[in-house]
Scaffold this motif. Structure first.
Motif, short mmCIF file in Angstrom:
data_model
loop_
_atom_site.label_atom_id
_atom_site.label_comp_id
_atom_site.label_asym_id
_atom_site.label_seq_id
_atom_site.Cartn_x
_atom_site.Cartn_y
_atom_site.Cartn_z
N UNK A 287 40.67 39.36 33.03
CA UNK A 287 40.03 39.62 31.74
C UNK A 287 40.19 41.09 31.39
N UNK A 288 40.85 41.35 30.28
CA UNK A 288 41.16 42.72 29.87
C UNK A 288 40.37 43.05 28.61
N UNK B 119 39.20 39.17 37.38
CA UNK B 119 39.83 40.46 37.66
C UNK B 119 39.72 41.29 36.40
N UNK B 120 38.83 42.29 36.42
CA UNK B 120 38.48 43.03 35.22
C UNK B 120 39.39 44.24 35.01
N UNK B 121 39.73 44.48 33.75
CA UNK B 121 40.53 45.65 33.38
C UNK B 121 40.16 46.03 31.96
N UNK B 122 40.64 47.20 31.51
CA UNK B 122 40.42 47.62 30.14
C UNK B 122 41.68 48.24 29.58
N UNK C 161 42.47 49.53 35.75
CA UNK C 161 42.04 48.42 36.61
C UNK C 161 41.77 48.96 38.00
N UNK C 162 40.61 48.66 38.55
CA UNK C 162 40.26 49.17 39.86
C UNK C 162 41.18 48.63 40.94
N UNK C 163 41.67 47.42 40.76
CA UNK C 163 42.61 46.80 41.71
C UNK C 163 44.02 47.21 41.30
N UNK D 57 32.07 46.44 33.44
CA UNK D 57 30.83 46.07 34.15
C UNK D 57 30.22 44.82 33.53
N UNK D 58 30.35 44.68 32.21
CA UNK D 58 29.88 43.46 31.55
C UNK D 58 30.69 42.25 32.00
N UNK D 59 32.01 42.46 32.16
CA UNK D 59 32.87 41.37 32.66
C UNK D 59 32.45 40.98 34.08
N UNK D 60 32.25 41.98 34.94
CA UNK D 60 31.92 41.71 36.35
C UNK D 60 30.60 40.98 36.48
#
Length: 315
Positions: free
Chosen positions: A92-93, A119-122, A144-146, A109-112
């Motif tokens: 989810x981006x 898998x959150x990204x922006x 993306x943290x990952x 953080x809202x996605x998580x």
């Protein structure tokens, strides 16, 4: 298949640039009036490529491994919670800029919280939807943290004219995109009030210093704010009437009315940022001035005076 939720100007522009590369794109619109046939009402004269399918049913996204969330920050959390069963486990981006006023959290953080298996990204940075839709060269930050997921998304979402730069500093990228909207409102006020370009340059510089201070206090890397998602976006939105935040501030400064139906992310963000600044003990006079001005707690004259009367100090 790539899913895009939100058929506003930015969501439609992303659909256009990805669709022109022949990629299988599904574009979800809550309001069918935003799209008539393959024409976006938000992007006059721009036709969606044939590879873009339009839907009002999120179940059509069941095959999508990657979903771009082109929704305003202030509605993102509620939408994710309502549709978590469909969206969880996907990449989810977030394609929005701001801080959620209710929770003081950023988009990832809202996605998580709503979709813990996602898998959150922006995706953020200096861009106008019309430029992307017209095929003009644009560079954005993908955070993306990952790192492995970020690498895959970078290649999946880049096009011949949309160049994505990758970072793992999600906090820095989010705050850069959110805070620059607040400074853009202030810059619009300066120009609308007739204070001149020199005053705008000073405002942008001091506003940028605020952005870096808060970002570092919240764990971000200062150098991230010097990149596309911070400095780059700040320059764009503080110098162009294409920016909704700048236009809103300009209307305030010129004492003109502004279309209330236009989403101005910086308004809610200024209030959220002021709360974050108080929580962390970070001095943010420009953001505080914007929050007070949009709330009607101070007049335009008082807003200008509040900045000009700041104590003299070392830069």
């Amino acid at each position: 298949m790539i899913g895009i939720i939100g058929a506003g100007a930015f969501g439609s522009a992303l659909a256009v640039t990805l669709g022109r590369e022949g990629r299988d794109v599904w574009l979800w619109a809550r309001d069918a009036r935003d799209l008539e046939g393959q024409i976006s009402r938000k992007l006059p004269g721009v036709e969606l490529p044939e590879s873009v399918s339009i839907t009002a049913d999120l179940e059509d996204f069941s095959r999508a491994d990657t979903v771009l969330l082109a929704l305003p920050t202030q509605v993102l959390g509620g939408f994710l919670t309502e549709n978590s069963a469909t969206l969880d486990s996907k990449a989810l981006v977030a394609c929005c800029k701001g801080v959620d006023l209710a929770t003081l959290r950023g988009p990832t953080a809202l996605i998580a919280e709503a979709c813990p298996a996602a898998r959150a990204a922006i995706l953020t940075g200096p861009s106008f939807a019309t430029d992307i839709a017209r095929g003009l060269p644009t560079a954005l930050t993908l955070a993306c943290a990952d790192e492995a997921v970020g690498h895959l998304l970078q290649h999946q979402l880049s096009t011949a004219v949309l160049r994505l730069y990758r970072t793992t500093d999600v906090t820095g990228a989010e705050l850069g995109g959110a805070l620059k909207n607040v400074i853009a409102i202030a810059a619009g006020v300066v120009i609308g009030a007739g204070l001149g370009d020199s005053a705008r340059a000073a405002l942008m510089t001091r506003g940028y210093a605020e952005m870096v201070r808060l970002a570092r206090a919240l764990g971000a890397q200062g150098e991230t704010l010097a990149g596309l998602s911070g400095f780059g976006d700040l320059v764009l939105t503080c110098t162009s009437l294409q920016s909704r935040n700048f236009r809103f501030g300009h209307a305030l400064g010129a004492r003109e009315t502004f279309d209330p139906s236009t989403t101005v992310e910086g308004v809610a963000t200024s209030k959220a940022v002021t709360a974050l600044a108080a929580r962390t003990g970070v001095d943010m006079p420009v953001a505080a001035m914007v929050a007070a001005l949009v709330d009607g707690r101070i007049s335009l004259t008082q807003a200008v005076q509040s900045l000009l009367s700041r104590p003299l100090k070392q830069e």
